[in-house]
Scaffold this motif. Structure first.
Motif, short mmCIF file in Angstrom:
data_model
loop_
_atom_site.label_atom_id
_atom_site.label_comp_id
_atom_site.label_asym_id
_atom_site.label_seq_id
_atom_site.Cartn_x
_atom_site.Cartn_y
_atom_site.Cartn_z
N GLY A 1 0.75 -1.31 0.19
CA GLY A 1 -0.12 0.21 0.01
C GLY A 1 0.79 1.17 0.02
N LEU A 2 1.99 1.35 0.68
CA LEU A 2 2.84 2.26 0.87
C LEU A 2 3.75 2.70 -0.70
CD1 LEU A 2 4.29 1.93 4.30
CD2 LEU A 2 2.62 3.90 3.30
N LYS A 3 3.79 1.61 -1.25
CA LYS A 3 4.47 1.79 -2.62
C LYS A 3 3.64 1.67 -3.82
CE LYS A 3 8.80 -0.29 -0.82
NZ LYS A 3 9.51 1.12 -0.80
N CYS A 4 2.42 1.40 -3.63
CA CYS A 4 1.47 1.48 -4.63
C CYS A 4 0.86 2.94 -5.08
CB CYS A 4 0.66 0.53 -4.31
SG CYS A 4 -0.77 -0.08 -5.55
N VAL A 5 1.45 3.42 -6.11
CA VAL A 5 0.79 4.66 -6.33
C VAL A 5 0.19 4.99 -7.77
CG1 VAL A 5 3.16 5.59 -5.14
CG2 VAL A 5 3.17 5.26 -7.59
N ASP A 6 -0.19 3.96 -8.24
CA ASP A 6 -1.13 4.12 -9.65
C ASP A 6 -2.42 4.25 -9.19
OD1 ASP A 6 -2.57 1.67 -9.51
OD2 ASP A 6 -0.81 0.83 -10.47
N ASP A 7 -3.47 4.56 -10.35
CA ASP A 7 -4.82 5.05 -9.87
C ASP A 7 -5.75 3.69 -10.34
OD1 ASP A 7 -4.60 4.69 -12.63
OD2 ASP A 7 -5.83 6.47 -13.02
N SER A 8 -5.23 2.57 -9.93
CA SER A 8 -5.99 1.44 -10.14
C SER A 8 -6.73 1.16 -8.90
CB SER A 8 -5.05 -0.02 -10.36
OG SER A 8 -4.34 -0.17 -9.07
N ASN A 9 -7.98 0.45 -8.87
CA ASN A 9 -8.81 0.07 -7.82
C ASN A 9 -7.86 -0.58 -6.95
OD1 ASN A 9 -10.83 1.25 -8.72
ND2 ASN A 9 -11.85 -0.34 -9.82
N VAL A 10 -7.03 -1.66 -7.36
CA VAL A 10 -6.19 -2.44 -6.47
C VAL A 10 -5.59 -1.37 -5.65
CG1 VAL A 10 -4.43 -4.04 -6.04
CG2 VAL A 10 -6.26 -4.42 -7.76
N CYS A 11 -4.55 -0.60 -6.17
CA CYS A 11 -3.72 0.38 -5.18
C CYS A 11 -4.52 1.28 -4.42
CB CYS A 11 -2.86 1.13 -6.26
SG CYS A 11 -1.67 0.28 -7.02
N ILE A 12 -5.40 1.92 -4.83
CA ILE A 12 -6.58 2.74 -4.08
C ILE A 12 -7.22 1.91 -2.77
CG2 ILE A 12 -8.60 3.83 -3.82
CD1 ILE A 12 -7.97 4.81 -6.98
N SER A 13 -7.37 0.83 -3.14
CA SER A 13 -7.96 -0.14 -2.05
C SER A 13 -6.54 -0.46 -0.88
CB SER A 13 -8.31 -1.51 -2.45
OG SER A 13 -8.68 -2.40 -1.31
N GLN A 14 -5.36 -0.59 -1.22
CA GLN A 14 -4.29 -1.02 -0.49
C GLN A 14 -3.82 0.34 0.17
OE1 GLN A 14 -1.38 -2.54 -3.38
NE2 GLN A 14 -2.11 -4.72 -3.10
N ARG A 15 -3.78 1.34 -0.52
CA ARG A 15 -3.53 2.68 0.35
C ARG A 15 -4.42 2.84 1.42
NH1 ARG A 15 -2.28 4.65 -5.09
NH2 ARG A 15 -4.22 5.75 -5.19
N LYS A 16 -5.73 2.48 1.21
CA LYS A 16 -6.89 2.78 2.29
C LYS A 16 -6.74 2.08 3.18
CE LYS A 16 -11.76 3.20 2.92
NZ LYS A 16 -11.50 3.37 4.27
N ILE A 17 -6.30 0.67 2.95
CA ILE A 17 -5.99 -0.26 4.29
C ILE A 17 -5.10 0.16 5.02
CG2 ILE A 17 -5.10 -2.59 4.78
CD1 ILE A 17 -6.73 -3.51 2.30
N VAL A 18 -3.79 0.60 4.71
CA VAL A 18 -2.70 1.11 5.37
C VAL A 18 -3.20 2.48 5.96
CG1 VAL A 18 -0.38 2.19 5.14
CG2 VAL A 18 -0.96 0.25 3.68
N TYR A 19 -3.69 3.50 5.41
CA TYR A 19 -4.26 4.72 6.05
C TYR A 19 -5.36 4.08 7.42
CZ TYR A 19 -6.30 9.10 6.80
OH TYR A 19 -6.99 10.32 7.30
N ASP A 20 -6.15 3.38 6.97
CA ASP A 20 -7.06 2.87 8.13
C ASP A 20 -6.33 2.49 9.16
OD1 ASP A 20 -9.10 4.06 6.50
OD2 ASP A 20 -10.00 2.11 5.91
#
Length: 140
Positions: free
Chosen positions: A30-49
């Motif tokens: 999630g911290l290294k996933c920076v594209d706009d795919s649904n997968v990356c957005i979801s991974q960033r949200k998991i980390v943020y939460d």
């Protein structure tokens, strides 16, 4: 601003979520996933939460590289939690945000696009300003 976090990589075409990252845990991806795919957005949200739920705030002192800045997760978490951070944590978070633009420029060869670097640099400067104000208000 939360929308900015998850849209930070919008328009970028980057393979930041695949390949050798598959073996890493959810947070690392999630911290290294920076594209706009649904997968990356979801991974960033998991980390943020997970950062928002972490009462110990152990994540505050973890190191960050160009992709971590580009994802925006840590910077947004610092900004959201700034009223709860100790003076030491605020100082650490501000120093990290201050290092953001230089780290991003040094990461220009790491696959980040100029637009990702510019957006994340802008976010880092904004978060640094907010953290600095909080530090000045509480930690004289």
């Amino acid at each position: 601003m939360t929308v900015f976090l998850f849209a930070l990589g919008a328009g970028a075409v980057m393979a930041g979520c695949g390949g050798n990252e598959a073996a890493l845990g959810e947070q690392a991806r999630g911290l290294k996933c920076v594209d706009d795919s649904n997968v990356c957005i979801s991974q960033r949200k998991i980390v943020y939460d997970s950062y928002m739920a972490d009462k110990s705030r152990a994540w505050v002192k973890h190191p960050a590289g160009p992709h971590e800045y580009a994802s925006g997760v840590r910077l947004m978490a610092f900004n959201k939690k700034r009223a709860e951070l100790s003076c030491d944590e605020l100082a650490h978070a501000k120093a990290e945000a201050d290092r953001g633009p230089a780290s991003l420029k040094s990461g220009a060869n790491s696959g980040l696009t100029p637009a990702q670097i510019a957006r994340a640099g802008m976010l880092a400067r904004e978060v640094s300003r907010d953290l600095g104000r909080e530090f000045a208000r509480r930690c004289r």
